[in-house]
Write a protein that holds these residues in place. Structure first.
Motif, mmCIF file in Angstrom:
data_model
loop_
_atom_site.group_PDB
_atom_site.id
_atom_site.type_symbol
_atom_site.label_atom_id
_atom_site.label_comp_id
_atom_site.label_asym_id
_atom_site.label_seq_id
_atom_site.Cartn_x
_atom_site.Cartn_y
_atom_site.Cartn_z
ATOM 1 N N SER A 9 0.985 -1.236 0.030
ATOM 2 C CA SER A 9 0.021 0.057 -0.054
ATOM 3 C C SER A 9 0.888 1.503 -0.131
ATOM 4 O O SER A 9 0.481 2.228 -0.229
ATOM 5 C CB SER A 9 -0.985 -0.125 1.206
ATOM 6 O OG SER A 9 -0.119 -0.025 2.347
ATOM 7 N N SER A 10 2.157 1.305 0.398
ATOM 8 C CA SER A 10 3.130 2.344 0.509
ATOM 9 C C SER A 10 3.987 2.121 -0.761
ATOM 10 O O SER A 10 4.831 3.207 -0.806
ATOM 11 C CB SER A 10 3.475 2.580 2.026
ATOM 12 O OG SER A 10 4.230 1.464 2.158
ATOM 13 N N LEU A 11 4.312 1.232 -1.369
ATOM 14 C CA LEU A 11 5.362 1.336 -2.404
ATOM 15 C C LEU A 11 4.870 0.552 -3.633
ATOM 16 O O LEU A 11 4.282 -0.328 -3.625
ATOM 17 C CB LEU A 11 6.434 0.228 -1.792
ATOM 18 C CG LEU A 11 7.728 -0.094 -2.621
ATOM 19 C CD1 LEU A 11 8.435 1.344 -2.963
ATOM 20 C CD2 LEU A 11 8.727 -0.908 -2.304
ATOM 21 N N ALA A 83 16.219 4.005 3.061
ATOM 22 C CA ALA A 83 15.297 5.111 2.249
ATOM 23 C C ALA A 83 13.610 4.960 2.373
ATOM 24 O O ALA A 83 13.266 5.865 2.478
ATOM 25 C CB ALA A 83 15.729 4.829 0.815
ATOM 26 N N LEU A 84 13.280 3.766 2.414
ATOM 27 C CA LEU A 84 11.829 3.483 2.720
ATOM 28 C C LEU A 84 11.252 3.823 4.092
ATOM 29 O O LEU A 84 10.295 4.331 4.089
ATOM 30 C CB LEU A 84 11.626 2.041 2.417
ATOM 31 C CG LEU A 84 11.453 1.745 0.941
ATOM 32 C CD1 LEU A 84 11.208 0.047 1.041
ATOM 33 C CD2 LEU A 84 10.508 2.319 0.080
ATOM 34 N N GLU A 85 12.165 3.737 4.935
ATOM 35 C CA GLU A 85 11.851 4.128 6.448
ATOM 36 C C GLU A 85 11.893 5.607 6.644
ATOM 37 O O GLU A 85 10.869 5.864 7.352
ATOM 38 C CB GLU A 85 12.718 3.505 7.244
ATOM 39 C CG GLU A 85 12.697 2.206 7.460
ATOM 40 C CD GLU A 85 13.774 1.478 8.225
ATOM 41 O OE1 GLU A 85 14.809 2.205 8.969
ATOM 42 O OE2 GLU A 85 14.252 0.335 8.412
ATOM 43 N N THR A 86 12.542 6.220 5.749
ATOM 44 C CA THR A 86 12.531 7.748 5.914
ATOM 45 C C THR A 86 11.826 8.424 4.801
ATOM 46 O O THR A 86 11.260 9.671 5.044
ATOM 47 C CB THR A 86 13.850 8.464 5.801
ATOM 48 O OG1 THR A 86 14.574 8.018 4.495
ATOM 49 C CG2 THR A 86 14.864 7.866 6.955
ATOM 50 N N PRO A 89 5.556 8.029 2.449
ATOM 51 C CA PRO A 89 4.658 7.391 1.585
ATOM 52 C C PRO A 89 3.389 8.070 0.790
ATOM 53 O O PRO A 89 2.747 8.992 1.518
ATOM 54 C CB PRO A 89 4.189 6.041 2.270
ATOM 55 C CG PRO A 89 4.320 6.546 3.689
ATOM 56 C CD PRO A 89 5.245 7.742 3.747
ATOM 57 N N PRO A 90 2.949 7.613 -0.244
ATOM 58 C CA PRO A 90 3.333 6.425 -0.925
ATOM 59 C C PRO A 90 4.642 6.610 -1.851
ATOM 60 O O PRO A 90 4.723 7.845 -2.058
ATOM 61 C CB PRO A 90 2.055 6.228 -1.800
ATOM 62 C CG PRO A 90 1.243 7.413 -2.043
ATOM 63 C CD PRO A 90 1.408 8.276 -0.714
ATOM 64 N N VAL A 91 5.395 5.599 -1.895
ATOM 65 C CA VAL A 91 6.656 5.946 -2.751
ATOM 66 C C VAL A 91 6.464 5.219 -4.198
ATOM 67 O O VAL A 91 5.795 4.096 -4.075
ATOM 68 C CB VAL A 91 7.657 5.287 -2.071
ATOM 69 C CG1 VAL A 91 9.017 5.104 -2.499
ATOM 70 C CG2 VAL A 91 7.898 5.929 -0.567
ATOM 71 N N LEU A 92 7.306 5.906 -5.115
ATOM 72 C CA LEU A 92 7.409 5.005 -6.366
ATOM 73 C C LEU A 92 8.860 5.239 -6.580
ATOM 74 O O LEU A 92 9.499 5.847 -6.625
ATOM 75 C CB LEU A 92 6.558 5.954 -7.426
ATOM 76 C CG LEU A 92 6.836 5.291 -8.956
ATOM 77 C CD1 LEU A 92 6.031 3.988 -9.167
ATOM 78 C CD2 LEU A 92 6.438 6.552 -9.869
ATOM 79 N N ALA A 93 9.301 3.651 -6.792
ATOM 80 C CA ALA A 93 10.693 3.394 -7.011
ATOM 81 C C ALA A 93 10.873 3.091 -8.660
ATOM 82 O O ALA A 93 9.917 2.442 -8.855
ATOM 83 C CB ALA A 93 11.240 2.393 -6.084
ATOM 84 N N PHE A 94 11.740 3.493 -9.186
ATOM 85 C CA PHE A 94 12.053 3.103 -10.730
ATOM 86 C C PHE A 94 13.521 2.851 -10.850
ATOM 87 O O PHE A 94 14.357 3.260 -10.287
ATOM 88 C CB PHE A 94 11.560 4.189 -11.586
ATOM 89 C CG PHE A 94 12.248 5.620 -11.730
ATOM 90 C CD1 PHE A 94 13.372 5.273 -12.503
ATOM 91 C CD2 PHE A 94 12.269 6.624 -10.784
ATOM 92 C CE1 PHE A 94 14.118 6.555 -12.818
ATOM 93 C CE2 PHE A 94 13.154 7.440 -10.920
ATOM 94 C CZ PHE A 94 14.101 7.726 -11.711
#
Length: 131
Positions: A9-11, A83-86, A89-94
């Protein structure tokens, strides 16, 4: 064209994004973008600095964590998890295809109940994740 796949839900993850995609990404509600692609990997790829500047203008944070394809190491997993902890969200990684980002998630986080569950989810989304 954006091809965003939801891991949690957050990534979410995506293949390479372009400057023209950023407004749509912001409109979709993403608050942070993580680039796992090094500058110069392909000629047509936009520079991370430019994507970061434009992302921030649209109210999104931009985190640069370049990872070499086929050469992910333990430190990369730790840095991605941090990086995800700080990140907000929501985060988009590419990255180029989304596979590096997904590999970092499968092997570097504690999401879901186990690595096997993360791996099965990634495979169901069409990713091929190596051990």
């Amino acid at each position: 064209m954006l091809d965003i796949k939801t891991l949690t839900s957050s990534l979410s993850v995506s293949p390479q994004i372009d400057k023209m995609d950023l407004k749509k990404i912001a409109d979709m509600g993403f608050k942070t973008i993580i680039s796992n692609r090094p500058d110069g990997e392909a000629e047509e790829q936009p520079l991370n600095g430019e994507l970061g500047m434009l992302s921030e203008r649209l109210g999104m944070a931009f985190i640069e964590q370049p990872v070499l394809a086929g050469a992910i190491c333990d430190e990369d997993y730790v840095l991605f998890s941090q990086a995800l902890e700080t990140a907000t969200p929501p985060v988009l990684a590419f990255c180029r295809t989304g596979t590096r980002c997904t590999t970092l998630w499968v092997n570097g986080t504690e999401d879901m109940n186990s690595r096997e569950e993360r791996l099965n989810h990634a495979v169901a989304l069409g990713f091929v994740i190596k051990a």
